[in-house]
Design an enzyme around this catalytic site. Sequence first.
Site, PDB file in Angstrom:
ATOM      1  N   ASN A 131      13.125  21.460 -15.196  1.00 36.99           N
ATOM      2  CA  ASN A 131      12.099  21.223 -14.164  1.00 36.99           C
ATOM      3  C   ASN A 131      12.070  22.278 -13.058  1.00 36.99           C
ATOM      4  O   ASN A 131      11.010  22.579 -12.524  1.00 36.99           O
ATOM      5  CB  ASN A 131      12.158  19.787 -13.619  1.00 36.99           C
ATOM      6  CG  ASN A 131      13.440  19.475 -12.923  1.00 36.99           C
ATOM      7  OD1 ASN A 131      14.447  20.168 -13.099  1.00 36.99           O
ATOM      8  ND2 ASN A 131      13.443  18.421 -12.124  1.00 36.99           N
ATOM      9  N   HIS A 155      20.786  26.032 -21.179  1.00 33.49           N
ATOM     10  CA  HIS A 155      19.574  25.596 -20.487  1.00 33.49           C
ATOM     11  C   HIS A 155      18.841  24.595 -21.378  1.00 33.49           C
ATOM     12  O   HIS A 155      19.149  24.447 -22.568  1.00 33.49           O
ATOM     13  CB  HIS A 155      18.687  26.817 -20.185  1.00 33.49           C
ATOM     14  CG  HIS A 155      17.967  26.713 -18.874  1.00 33.49           C
ATOM     15  ND1 HIS A 155      17.507  25.513 -18.377  1.00 33.49           N
ATOM     16  CD2 HIS A 155      17.608  27.645 -17.949  1.00 33.49           C
ATOM     17  CE1 HIS A 155      16.920  25.716 -17.210  1.00 33.49           C
ATOM     18  NE2 HIS A 155      16.970  27.005 -16.913  1.00 33.49           N
ATOM     19  N   ALA A 156      17.847  23.917 -20.810  1.00 35.04           N
ATOM     20  CA  ALA A 156      17.046  22.968 -21.594  1.00 35.04           C
ATOM     21  C   ALA A 156      16.322  23.718 -22.722  1.00 35.04           C
ATOM     22  O   ALA A 156      15.928  24.881 -22.549  1.00 35.04           O
ATOM     23  CB  ALA A 156      16.041  22.279 -20.689  1.00 35.04           C
ATOM     24  N   SER A 157      16.148  23.034 -23.845  1.00 33.86           N
ATOM     25  CA  SER A 157      15.646  23.703 -25.047  1.00 33.86           C
ATOM     26  C   SER A 157      14.193  24.184 -24.925  1.00 33.86           C
ATOM     27  O   SER A 157      13.756  25.010 -25.712  1.00 33.86           O
ATOM     28  CB  SER A 157      15.753  22.761 -26.243  1.00 33.86           C
ATOM     29  OG  SER A 157      17.114  22.508 -26.503  1.00 33.86           O
ATOM     30  N   SER A 207      19.389  14.086 -16.880  1.00 31.96           N
ATOM     31  CA  SER A 207      19.235  12.626 -16.921  1.00 31.96           C
ATOM     32  C   SER A 207      20.596  11.920 -16.916  1.00 31.96           C
ATOM     33  O   SER A 207      21.627  12.528 -17.211  1.00 31.96           O
ATOM     34  CB  SER A 207      18.461  12.247 -18.171  1.00 31.96           C
ATOM     35  OG  SER A 207      19.196  12.658 -19.305  1.00 31.96           O
ATOM     36  N   GLU A 228      24.406  16.169 -11.272  1.00 36.58           N
ATOM     37  CA  GLU A 228      23.201  15.998 -10.436  1.00 36.58           C
ATOM     38  C   GLU A 228      22.180  15.292 -11.304  1.00 36.58           C
ATOM     39  O   GLU A 228      21.558  15.916 -12.165  1.00 36.58           O
ATOM     40  CB  GLU A 228      22.654  17.369 -10.005  1.00 36.58           C
ATOM     41  CG  GLU A 228      23.602  18.203  -9.170  1.00 36.58           C
ATOM     42  CD  GLU A 228      23.698  17.745  -7.728  1.00 36.58           C
ATOM     43  OE1 GLU A 228      23.142  16.688  -7.380  1.00 36.58           O
ATOM     44  OE2 GLU A 228      24.363  18.435  -6.952  1.00 36.58           O
ATOM     45  N   LEU A 229      22.017  13.993 -11.112  1.00 30.97           N
ATOM     46  CA  LEU A 229      21.207  13.222 -12.065  1.00 30.97           C
ATOM     47  C   LEU A 229      19.898  12.739 -11.425  1.00 30.97           C
ATOM     48  O   LEU A 229      19.417  13.336 -10.483  1.00 30.97           O
ATOM     49  CB  LEU A 229      22.059  12.084 -12.626  1.00 30.97           C
ATOM     50  CG  LEU A 229      23.415  12.551 -13.184  1.00 30.97           C
ATOM     51  CD1 LEU A 229      24.227  11.386 -13.711  1.00 30.97           C
ATOM     52  CD2 LEU A 229      23.262  13.620 -14.263  1.00 30.97           C
ATOM     53  N   CYS A 262      13.675  15.605  -9.141  1.00 31.62           N
ATOM     54  CA  CYS A 262      14.651  14.527  -8.928  1.00 31.62           C
ATOM     55  C   CYS A 262      14.512  13.942  -7.534  1.00 31.62           C
ATOM     56  O   CYS A 262      14.674  12.750  -7.328  1.00 31.62           O
ATOM     57  CB  CYS A 262      16.060  15.063  -9.140  1.00 31.62           C
ATOM     58  SG  CYS A 262      16.428  16.514  -8.159  1.00 31.62           S
ATOM     59  N   GLU A 360      13.245   5.384 -12.610  1.00 21.74           N
ATOM     60  CA  GLU A 360      12.730   6.663 -12.139  1.00 21.74           C
ATOM     61  C   GLU A 360      11.428   6.964 -12.890  1.00 21.74           C
ATOM     62  O   GLU A 360      11.392   6.924 -14.116  1.00 21.74           O
ATOM     63  CB  GLU A 360      13.743   7.775 -12.430  1.00 21.74           C
ATOM     64  CG  GLU A 360      13.230   9.149 -12.028  1.00 21.74           C
ATOM     65  CD  GLU A 360      14.229  10.280 -12.310  1.00 21.74           C
ATOM     66  OE1 GLU A 360      14.949  10.217 -13.318  1.00 21.74           O
ATOM     67  OE2 GLU A 360      14.277  11.220 -11.509  1.00 21.74           O
TER      68      GLU A 360
HETATM   69  P1  NAP Z   1      17.927  15.856 -19.876  1.00 21.00           P
HETATM   70  O1  NAP Z   1      17.197  15.440 -21.075  1.00 21.00           O
HETATM   71  O2  NAP Z   1      19.135  15.134 -19.489  1.00 21.00           O
HETATM   72  O3  NAP Z   1      18.240  17.406 -20.066  1.00 21.00           O
HETATM   73  C1  NAP Z   1      18.986  18.158 -19.117  1.00 21.00           C
HETATM   74  C2  NAP Z   1      19.903  19.090 -19.858  1.00 21.00           C
HETATM   75  O4  NAP Z   1      20.916  18.322 -20.509  1.00 21.00           O
HETATM   76  C3  NAP Z   1      19.231  19.900 -20.959  1.00 21.00           C
HETATM   77  O5  NAP Z   1      19.828  21.168 -21.019  1.00 21.00           O
HETATM   78  C4  NAP Z   1      19.533  19.084 -22.200  1.00 21.00           C
HETATM   79  O6  NAP Z   1      19.484  19.855 -23.385  1.00 21.00           O
HETATM   80  C5  NAP Z   1      20.946  18.618 -21.900  1.00 21.00           C
HETATM   81  N1  NAP Z   1      21.346  17.399 -22.584  1.00 21.00           N
HETATM   82  C6  NAP Z   1      20.580  16.363 -23.006  1.00 21.00           C
HETATM   83  N2  NAP Z   1      21.341  15.423 -23.576  1.00 21.00           N
HETATM   84  C7  NAP Z   1      22.623  15.855 -23.531  1.00 21.00           C
HETATM   85  C8  NAP Z   1      23.859  15.327 -23.951  1.00 21.00           C
HETATM   86  N3  NAP Z   1      23.939  14.148 -24.542  1.00 21.00           N
HETATM   87  N4  NAP Z   1      24.983  16.060 -23.729  1.00 21.00           N
HETATM   88  C9  NAP Z   1      24.916  17.247 -23.120  1.00 21.00           C
HETATM   89  N5  NAP Z   1      23.775  17.812 -22.711  1.00 21.00           N
HETATM   90  C10 NAP Z   1      22.625  17.119 -22.886  1.00 21.00           C
HETATM   91  O7  NAP Z   1      17.040  15.808 -18.573  1.00 21.00           O
HETATM   92  P2  NAP Z   1      15.556  16.294 -18.389  1.00 21.00           P
HETATM   93  O8  NAP Z   1      14.657  15.251 -18.932  1.00 21.00           O
HETATM   94  O9  NAP Z   1      15.399  17.683 -18.898  1.00 21.00           O
HETATM   95  O10 NAP Z   1      15.475  16.354 -16.795  1.00 21.00           O
HETATM   96  C11 NAP Z   1      15.000  15.312 -16.058  1.00 21.00           C
HETATM   97  C12 NAP Z   1      16.104  14.546 -15.372  1.00 21.00           C
HETATM   98  O11 NAP Z   1      16.895  15.430 -14.593  1.00 21.00           O
HETATM   99  C13 NAP Z   1      15.535  13.559 -14.393  1.00 21.00           C
HETATM  100  O12 NAP Z   1      16.249  12.359 -14.465  1.00 21.00           O
HETATM  101  C14 NAP Z   1      15.757  14.226 -13.051  1.00 21.00           C
HETATM  102  O13 NAP Z   1      15.785  13.358 -11.967  1.00 21.00           O
HETATM  103  C15 NAP Z   1      17.048  14.930 -13.275  1.00 21.00           C
HETATM  104  N6  NAP Z   1      17.238  16.020 -12.318  1.00 21.00           N
HETATM  105  C16 NAP Z   1      18.194  15.889 -11.351  1.00 21.00           C
HETATM  106  C17 NAP Z   1      18.362  16.872 -10.399  1.00 21.00           C
HETATM  107  C18 NAP Z   1      19.401  16.748  -9.317  1.00 21.00           C
HETATM  108  O14 NAP Z   1      19.688  17.750  -8.681  1.00 21.00           O
HETATM  109  N7  NAP Z   1      19.964  15.589  -9.074  1.00 21.00           N
HETATM  110  C19 NAP Z   1      17.562  18.013 -10.432  1.00 21.00           C
HETATM  111  C20 NAP Z   1      16.612  18.120 -11.421  1.00 21.00           C
HETATM  112  C21 NAP Z   1      16.464  17.110 -12.382  1.00 21.00           C
HETATM  113  P3  NAP Z   1      18.215  19.810 -24.378  1.00 21.00           P
HETATM  114  O15 NAP Z   1      17.045  20.304 -23.607  1.00 21.00           O
HETATM  115  O16 NAP Z   1      18.613  20.712 -25.481  1.00 21.00           O
HETATM  116  O17 NAP Z   1      18.063  18.372 -24.781  1.00 21.00           O
END
Ligand code: NAP
Length: 455
Positions: A131, A155-157, A207, A228-229, A262, A360
């Site tokens: 994001n 990084h995210a895919s 997440s 940071e979730l 987030c 969320e």
């Molecule tokens: P996500 O699906 O959790 O992906 C984030 C990263 O984690 C990606 O690189 C993803 O890789 C990887 N990932 C996913 N599942 C994993 C696992 N089981 N083990 C290890 N790595 C894994 O999150 P998103 O949908 O991209 O981002 C949105 C979320 O992030 C929201 O909940 C948002 O609030 C939160 N966020 C928090 C902050 C903060 O600072 N608190 C800042 C920004 C966003 P892949 O892409 O390869 O799946």
Amino acid sequence: MPIATINPATGELLKTFESNTDAEIADKLNLGQQAYLHYRQTDYAKKAFWMQKAAEILELEKAEFAKLMTQEMGKPFTSAIAEVEKSASVCRYYAKHAADFLADVAVKTDASHSFVRYQPIGIILAVMPWNFPFWQVFRFVAPALMAGNVGLLKHASNVPQCALAIEDIIQRAGFPKGVFQTLLIGAAKVADLIADDRVKAATLTGSEPAGASLAAAAGKQIKKTVLELGGSDPFIVLESADIEAAVVTATTARMLNNGQSCIAAKRFIVVEAIADKFEKLLLEKFLALKVGDPMLPDTDLGPLATPDLLKEIDAQVQACVESGAKVLIGGHPLSDRPGNFYPPTIIKDIPPGSPSAQEEFFGPVAMLFRVPDIEEAIALANATPFGLGASAWTTNAQESDRLIEEIEAGAVFINSMVKSDPRMPFGGIKRSGYGRELSIQGIQEFVNVKTVWVK
Ligand code: NAP
């Protein structure tokens, strides 16, 4: 998930990437470890020089980097430019302050000389979300590298070109080869990396399920993590507030990054006495937002980053409606165009305690709640599993003190939007995660705090 660039505004597949093989991952770990053994000795002046160079590259080539972000995840180009500039600012911030933040701290004891020394620990794995594809990475890279650690990025895919561009920036800035590397891998490879002896700690922004999975893998290895979730930040407006200013900020705070931040304000909690006025003004603001091509300068709201996110937010909105809530505006994906477009949406009358009220919403959807007073406003603000940020609006000093004291969150902003700033720590409590980024606290997360006692 494939590692690919798919334009969220058109659905067009622009580029695909092969994942790194196991042999390539092993090479990168070796290179990172070799680099660390020398890099850890590098003095602050040299590291700061390279970090300033990274800032310069970001500033000089901001239009190119911004375009990459917009193409890969759909944020408005103007916000993408601001993100590159902010990424440069965090590089400059740590280039300037790291030496002071990590200087020896003398402590008076009965030793002849005793002090605390901060030392790097080695390879840190950073798992990052799409994001804020540049900002999230640079707020990790700048302190990690200035502390003498080396970084490995997963990084995210859906943002592989951003990931590779960042590796290239660090390389061109002059940092030794291997000090920062990008891995093109899926999430399934993360646990193995954490189990590798050379990886000393990990940070994840993303997440809850991803955070829980990474922390579990690190826990097994007794390795430190920062998480940071997600968040479902409240935006509280009390009777004494400047309502017009609150509504302007509310709109920006909800729509930032196409609603996918987030720390976006997600739950608008307004006291009954001013609720009609707030609702009317918010509706006007949402109606005036321009949804469209994120490359155009007058676009307020671009597409969501992926088709899955579009489906997910729509399902959440429909569940809300089924539970008895009313949609004031929006409420369905825009089917008149390609891409992942969801319109500005306001939902009200969400039954208190319903699952929707706790979740969320990662998109341009504002949930409106009415409360009788500050007491109920704080109770509702705290009634989620999250605790990232909170914005609260009042001109009454006592109310302000109470909000600061009683809101359960990593940050409280009074009469202002929740935002990150290199000078202030950033992070959450409860299921929003733990640990801090930015400021002095951020750079002290991944260091050995060594006690030294000389007799
Ligand atoms: P996500 O699906 O959790 O992906 C984030 C990263 O984690 C990606 O690189 C993803 O890789 C990887 N990932 C996913 N599942 C994993 C696992 N089981 N083990 C290890 N790595 C894994 O999150 P998103 O949908 O991209 O981002 C949105 C979320 O992030 C929201 O909940 C948002 O609030 C939160 N966020 C928090 C902050 C903060 O600072 N608190 C800042 C920004 C966003 P892949 O892409 O390869 O799946």
